[in-house]
Motif scaffolding. Structure first.
Motif, mmCIF file in Angstrom:
data_model
loop_
_atom_site.group_PDB
_atom_site.id
_atom_site.type_symbol
_atom_site.label_atom_id
_atom_site.label_comp_id
_atom_site.label_asym_id
_atom_site.label_seq_id
_atom_site.Cartn_x
_atom_site.Cartn_y
_atom_site.Cartn_z
ATOM 1 N N ARG A 79 -4.761 -8.500 2.186
ATOM 2 C CA ARG A 79 -3.515 -9.368 1.536
ATOM 3 C C ARG A 79 -3.241 -8.351 0.240
ATOM 4 O O ARG A 79 -2.071 -8.261 0.174
ATOM 5 N N VAL A 80 -4.229 -8.157 -0.423
ATOM 6 C CA VAL A 80 -3.777 -7.043 -1.470
ATOM 7 C C VAL A 80 -3.120 -5.724 -1.260
ATOM 8 O O VAL A 80 -2.139 -5.342 -2.024
ATOM 9 N N ALA A 81 -3.655 -5.084 -0.198
ATOM 10 C CA ALA A 81 -2.903 -3.863 0.160
ATOM 11 C C ALA A 81 -1.299 -4.190 0.588
ATOM 12 O O ALA A 81 -0.574 -3.161 0.111
ATOM 13 N N ALA A 82 -1.157 -5.165 1.310
ATOM 14 C CA ALA A 82 0.200 -5.321 1.833
ATOM 15 C C ALA A 82 1.072 -5.697 0.608
ATOM 16 O O ALA A 82 2.048 -5.335 0.595
ATOM 17 N N ARG A 90 1.340 2.162 -7.101
ATOM 18 C CA ARG A 90 0.934 3.577 -6.920
ATOM 19 C C ARG A 90 -0.638 3.942 -6.871
ATOM 20 O O ARG A 90 -0.710 5.018 -6.373
ATOM 21 N N HIS A 91 -1.460 3.041 -6.839
ATOM 22 C CA HIS A 91 -2.645 3.381 -6.924
ATOM 23 C C HIS A 91 -3.524 2.191 -6.879
ATOM 24 O O HIS A 91 -3.359 1.356 -7.597
ATOM 25 N N LEU A 92 -4.441 2.139 -5.935
ATOM 26 C CA LEU A 92 -5.531 0.964 -5.601
ATOM 27 C C LEU A 92 -6.826 1.826 -5.869
ATOM 28 O O LEU A 92 -7.172 2.473 -5.115
ATOM 29 N N VAL A 93 -7.577 1.254 -6.875
ATOM 30 C CA VAL A 93 -9.218 1.521 -7.038
ATOM 31 C C VAL A 93 -9.830 0.343 -6.719
ATOM 32 O O VAL A 93 -9.790 -0.575 -7.382
ATOM 33 N N ASP A 122 -5.131 2.278 5.285
ATOM 34 C CA ASP A 122 -4.131 2.243 6.205
ATOM 35 C C ASP A 122 -2.922 1.561 5.522
ATOM 36 O O ASP A 122 -1.581 1.645 6.037
ATOM 37 N N SER A 123 -2.938 1.372 4.318
ATOM 38 C CA SER A 123 -1.901 0.473 3.630
ATOM 39 C C SER A 123 -0.881 1.409 3.146
ATOM 40 O O SER A 123 0.309 1.234 2.884
#
Length: 286
Positions: A79-82, A90-93, A122-123
Motif C-alpha cells: 500500500r505504501v509503495a503503490a 523519490r526515496h523509501l527507507v 518492485d515498486s
C-alpha cells in the motif's frame, strides 16, 4: 519534505525527533494524539495504510518516506509503495530486520519481511533497507518482574546477541533519508558488543543498585507466555529466533552506526542507564 510513519514506536519516534531538529517533517499516524514529537516544523496528519485517500494526502509534496510496518496479515508495504510511486516520492527507507540477510533464518516473521522488502524493490521507487538486530528496548518487558520481585525471566539466558539501541537505528535511518548515495543499499545495524540476558541482568542490577536474579525459562514456559500475547505463527517465529541466537547466529557486530553517523554505537549499559527509571516506578505502576 520527509514523511515518517511508525512515529509512536521506538525507532520512528526518534527518527521524527531528529528530523524535526533540522527542518520540516510530516508524521502519518493512525492516532495522532499519541505522537509525542511536536513543534512548529512538525506536521502531524491522521491516516492509515488501509485508507488510500489519507495516504495520498499525507504523501503530497513528500520527497522521502521512512516506512515502518508490523502487521503479519495486512499488505501495508504494498500500500505504501503503490501510493508513494503514484505521488512521485523519490526515496523509501524501510525499517526491516537483520535476519533477512541470513540464509539460516526461515521463520514466519523473517519470510514476511523478505517479501515486504521485495515489494518495495518492485515498486520502482528508489529504496534503502535499514536492518537492525534485536532492540535493547526489548528488555523493557522485564520491568514488571524486576519491580515486583527482582527477577528477570527469559529463554536461553547465556546466549549472546549484538543488540542495538533504537536511537542508533534511527540515526542510521536519518543518515539514509537525508544523505546521498544510499539508494539500493541495505544496512545491517548492530550494537558494539554481543551480550547475553544474564549479563544484561547483572548490568541492570548495578545501575539500579539492587540485587536482581536471572531465571531461565524452559521452552515450554516461553511458548506459553508468547502464545498469551501473539498469534501462533508469530510466537513460533520468536522461539525459532531464540534457537538461532542460542546457536550464535546473532552475535556478530557490524560497524554501520559509526560508518554512517561518525560515532560508535551505544553499548547496552548506556541504553540501560538512560532508561533506568522504566525499571522502577513505571514497572510497579502496571
Amino acid at each position: 519534505m520527509i514523511l515518517v510513519t511508525g512515529a509512536t514506536g521506538a525507532v520512528g519516534r526518534e527518527v521524527a525527533r531528529l528530523l524535526a531538529v533540522e527542518g520540516p517533517v510530516r508524521i502519518l499516524a493512525r492516532r495522532p494524539e499519541r505522537v509525542t514529537v511536536r513543534g512548529p516544523e512538525v506536521d502531524v496528519v491522521a491516516g492509515e495504510y488501509g485508507d488510500r485517500a489519507s495516504l495520498d494526502r499525507a504523501l503530497r509534496g513528500i520527497d522521502a518516506v521512512f516506512v515502518v510496518t508490523n502487521s503479519p496479515t495486512e499488505p501495508d508495504d504494498a500500500r505504501v509503495a503503490a501510493a508513494a510511486a503514484a505521488a512521485g516520492v523519490r526515496h523509501l527507507v524501510k525499517l526491516s530486520m537483520m535476519a533477512v540477510e541470513e540464509p539460516d533464518a526461515d521463520d514466519f516473521i523473517t519470510r514476511l519481511q523478505r517479501g515486504n522488502e521485495q515489494t518495495i524493490r518492485d515498486s520502482g521507487v528508489p529504496w534503502t533497507f535499514v536492518r537492525p538486530r534485536t532492540f535493547m528496548s526489548n528488555t523493557l518487558s522485564w520491568a514488571k518482574g524486576i519491580a515486583s520481585d527482582g527477577v528477570v525471566r527469559a529463554l536461553y539466558g547465556r546466549s549472546p546477541v549484538a543488540c542495538v539501541d533504537p536511537r542508533d537505528v534511527a540515526a542510521v535511518a536519518v543518515a539514509a533519508l537525508t544523505g546521498s548515495g544510499h539508494e539500493g543499499r541495505a544496512y545491517g545495524v548492530s550494537g558494539p558488543e554481543a551480550i547475553s540476558a544474564y549479563e544484561q541482568t547483572a548490568q541492570l542490577s548495578e545501575l539500579l543498585g539492587r540485587p536482581l536474579r536471572f531465571e531461565e525459562l524452559s521452552p515450554d514456559r516461553a511458548r506459553e507466555a508468547l502464545l498469551a500475547k501473539y498469534p501462533q505463527p508469530v510466537a513460533e517465529a520468536f522461539l525459532e529466533s531464540a534457537e538461532r541466537q542460542r546457536a550464535g547466529a546473532k552475535a556478530a557486530v557490524v560497524p554501520t552506526v559509526e560508518e554512517l553517523t561518525g560515532r560508535p554505537a551505544r553499548p547496552f549499559r548506556t541504553w540501560a542507564a538512560d532508561h533506568a527509571e522504566f525499571f522502577g516506578a513505571a514497572g510497579r505502576a502496571e
